[in-house]
Scaffold this motif. Structure first.
Motif, PDB file in Angstrom:
ATOM      1  N   GLN A  67      31.261 127.870 -26.896  1.00  0.00           N
ATOM      2  CA  GLN A  67      31.223 126.909 -27.999  1.00  0.00           C
ATOM      3  C   GLN A  67      30.023 125.982 -27.874  1.00  0.00           C
ATOM      4  OE1 GLN A  67      33.479 126.642 -30.741  1.00  0.00           O
ATOM      5  NE2 GLN A  67      31.778 125.369 -31.430  1.00  0.00           N
ATOM      6  N   GLU A  70      26.860 127.769 -28.818  1.00  0.00           N
ATOM      7  CA  GLU A  70      26.766 127.911 -30.273  1.00  0.00           C
ATOM      8  C   GLU A  70      26.414 126.589 -30.932  1.00  0.00           C
ATOM      9  OE1 GLU A  70      29.687 129.104 -34.039  1.00  0.00           O
ATOM     10  OE2 GLU A  70      30.221 129.714 -31.997  1.00  0.00           O
ATOM     11  N   ASP A  71      27.072 125.516 -30.492  1.00  0.00           N
ATOM     12  CA  ASP A  71      26.801 124.195 -31.083  1.00  0.00           C
ATOM     13  C   ASP A  71      25.372 123.752 -30.803  1.00  0.00           C
ATOM     14  OD1 ASP A  71      29.409 124.147 -31.958  1.00  0.00           O
ATOM     15  OD2 ASP A  71      30.132 122.800 -30.371  1.00  0.00           O
ATOM     16  N   TYR A  72      24.902 124.004 -29.577  1.00  0.00           N
ATOM     17  CA  TYR A  72      23.548 123.576 -29.206  1.00  0.00           C
ATOM     18  C   TYR A  72      22.489 124.436 -29.887  1.00  0.00           C
ATOM     19  CZ  TYR A  72      19.649 122.049 -26.285  1.00  0.00           C
ATOM     20  OH  TYR A  72      18.453 121.531 -25.850  1.00  0.00           O
ATOM     21  N   ARG A 154      32.358 119.016 -23.387  1.00  0.00           N
ATOM     22  CA  ARG A 154      31.267 119.702 -24.099  1.00  0.00           C
ATOM     23  C   ARG A 154      29.931 119.011 -23.849  1.00  0.00           C
ATOM     24  NH1 ARG A 154      35.377 120.311 -28.120  1.00  0.00           N
ATOM     25  NH2 ARG A 154      34.688 118.407 -29.173  1.00  0.00           N
ATOM     26  N   VAL A 241      23.422 117.008 -30.809  1.00  0.00           N
ATOM     27  CA  VAL A 241      24.228 118.081 -31.417  1.00  0.00           C
ATOM     28  C   VAL A 241      25.117 117.506 -32.506  1.00  0.00           C
ATOM     29  CG1 VAL A 241      26.026 119.795 -30.996  1.00  0.00           C
ATOM     30  CG2 VAL A 241      24.168 119.494 -29.338  1.00  0.00           C
ATOM     31  N   SER A 242      25.780 116.384 -32.204  1.00  0.00           N
ATOM     32  CA  SER A 242      26.649 115.733 -33.194  1.00  0.00           C
ATOM     33  C   SER A 242      27.096 114.394 -32.634  1.00  0.00           C
ATOM     34  CB  SER A 242      27.869 116.609 -33.520  1.00  0.00           C
ATOM     35  OG  SER A 242      28.770 116.605 -32.433  1.00  0.00           O
ATOM     36  N   TYR A 245      29.538 114.706 -29.800  1.00  0.00           N
ATOM     37  CA  TYR A 245      28.946 114.942 -28.480  1.00  0.00           C
ATOM     38  C   TYR A 245      28.464 113.620 -27.886  1.00  0.00           C
ATOM     39  CZ  TYR A 245      28.878 120.074 -28.273  1.00  0.00           C
ATOM     40  OH  TYR A 245      29.240 121.402 -28.172  1.00  0.00           O
TER      41      TYR A 245
END
Length: 309
Positions: A67, A70-72, A154, A241-242, A245
């Motif tokens: 995950q 994918e997010d990064y 994460r 990332v968000s 995060y």
């Protein structure tokens, strides 16, 4: 004996360029071996074992790792692999664009939650030779500091992925060879400035010692600057990332500081020499390379949160 030293000095002076290239290249190769072949060095060192067998990573943590990749948005996810590591925080080495790939170790406590802390309490942590009692006040504080939310987990993995993705190990490995090369530059410059190229051997030796001291000082200052640049850069990229995060990063460093404060209390006078009251880690000695304080890294993420609010 003196004739041998003079002969060696003459040969060193005559072939200084090849010697410098070989010395710097050898030092770079030695520093990069750990990251070029992480499967043979790093992974063997950090692999968690149980009853003589390597521990397999749980499906939950494998999913967490995928995950994060994918997010990064990593450019080459096939270059990354994960494994179960000992300790309580993720560790990583290598690079996705090197033959050995990038290896990230995930600790067992990342499988734990506040409702089910088995990944922590089923292990024994020793402080000054005594096992920590998990049902004690200090043991409970240590346990709570080792339980991370999914967002904090994460972020902790993403900062390691970010460090490897931008070649952080290579940047750090280059510092020592460059500093060694500068010793030769400093030596030549000092002798040129003082007119010592044809001067007495003792004076040339003193110039060489001065150049060595300048090289060592350069290494300490540049290593500290590079280390902090890599660390803050990894935090920034992981937080980018968000916002989730970023909040996870704030929690991660808060828990890390709490963990260190608890160890400081458990270790008594020894702990006060290792950990500051804030939870930051004191350098073992004045010449030790200094990393960015955990409080500064947490505050850095808090400032990012405020700017995006």
């Amino acid at each position: 004996m003196s004739y041998s030293i003079l002969k060696f000095s003459f040969l060193l002076q005559k072939y200084r360029s090849p010697v410098m290239v070989v010395s710097c290249g050898g030092l770079l190769a030695a520093n990069m071996f750990y990251h070029t072949f992480p499967g043979l060095s790093f992974r063997q060192l950090y692999q968690a074992w149980s009853r003589g067998k390597p521990i397999s990573l749980s499906d939950q943590l494998q999913g967490l790792f995928q995950q994060v990749l994918e997010d990064y948005g990593v450019r080459s996810p096939a270059g990354y692999s994960c494994f179960a590591s000992y300790g309580f925080h993720p560790v990583a080495a290598g690079a996705p664009w090197l033959p050995g790939g990038a290896h990230v170790g995930l600790p067992a406590n990342f499988d734990s939650t506040a409702q089910d802390p088995g990944g922590i309490t089923q292990r024994s942590v020793y402080v000054d030779g005594e096992a920590v009692a998990w049902d004690s006040e200090a043991g409970g504080a240590l346990r709570d500091a080792l339980v991370f939310s999914p967002a904090a987990q994460r972020f902790a993995v993403a900062r390691e992925v970010a460090r490897l993705d931008v070649g952080g190990p290579l940047v750090s490995a280059v510092v020592a060879p460059v500093s060694l090369g500068l010793v030769w530059v400093y030596s030549a410059a000092l002798k040129q400035m003082l007119g010592l190229h044809g001067g007495p051997a003792p004076l040339r030796g003193a110039a060489n010692l001065a150049a060595l001291g300048l090289g060592a000082l350069t290494h300490l200052l540049v290593s500290e600057a590079v280390s902090q640049w890599v660390e803050y850069g990894s935090d920034r990229r992981a937080a980018a990332v968000s916002p989730d995060y970023t909040r996870g990063g704030v929690e991660f460093y808060d828990k890390l500081l709490s963990h260190n404060r608890t160890l400081r209390a458990l270790m008594g006078p020894k702990g006060e020499k290792v950990y500051a009251a804030s939870g930051n880690i004191f350098p073992a000695h004045l010449l030790q390379l200094k990393h960015a304080p955990y409080t500064s890294r947490r505050d850095f993420l808090l400032s990012l949160l405020k700017n995006t609010a």
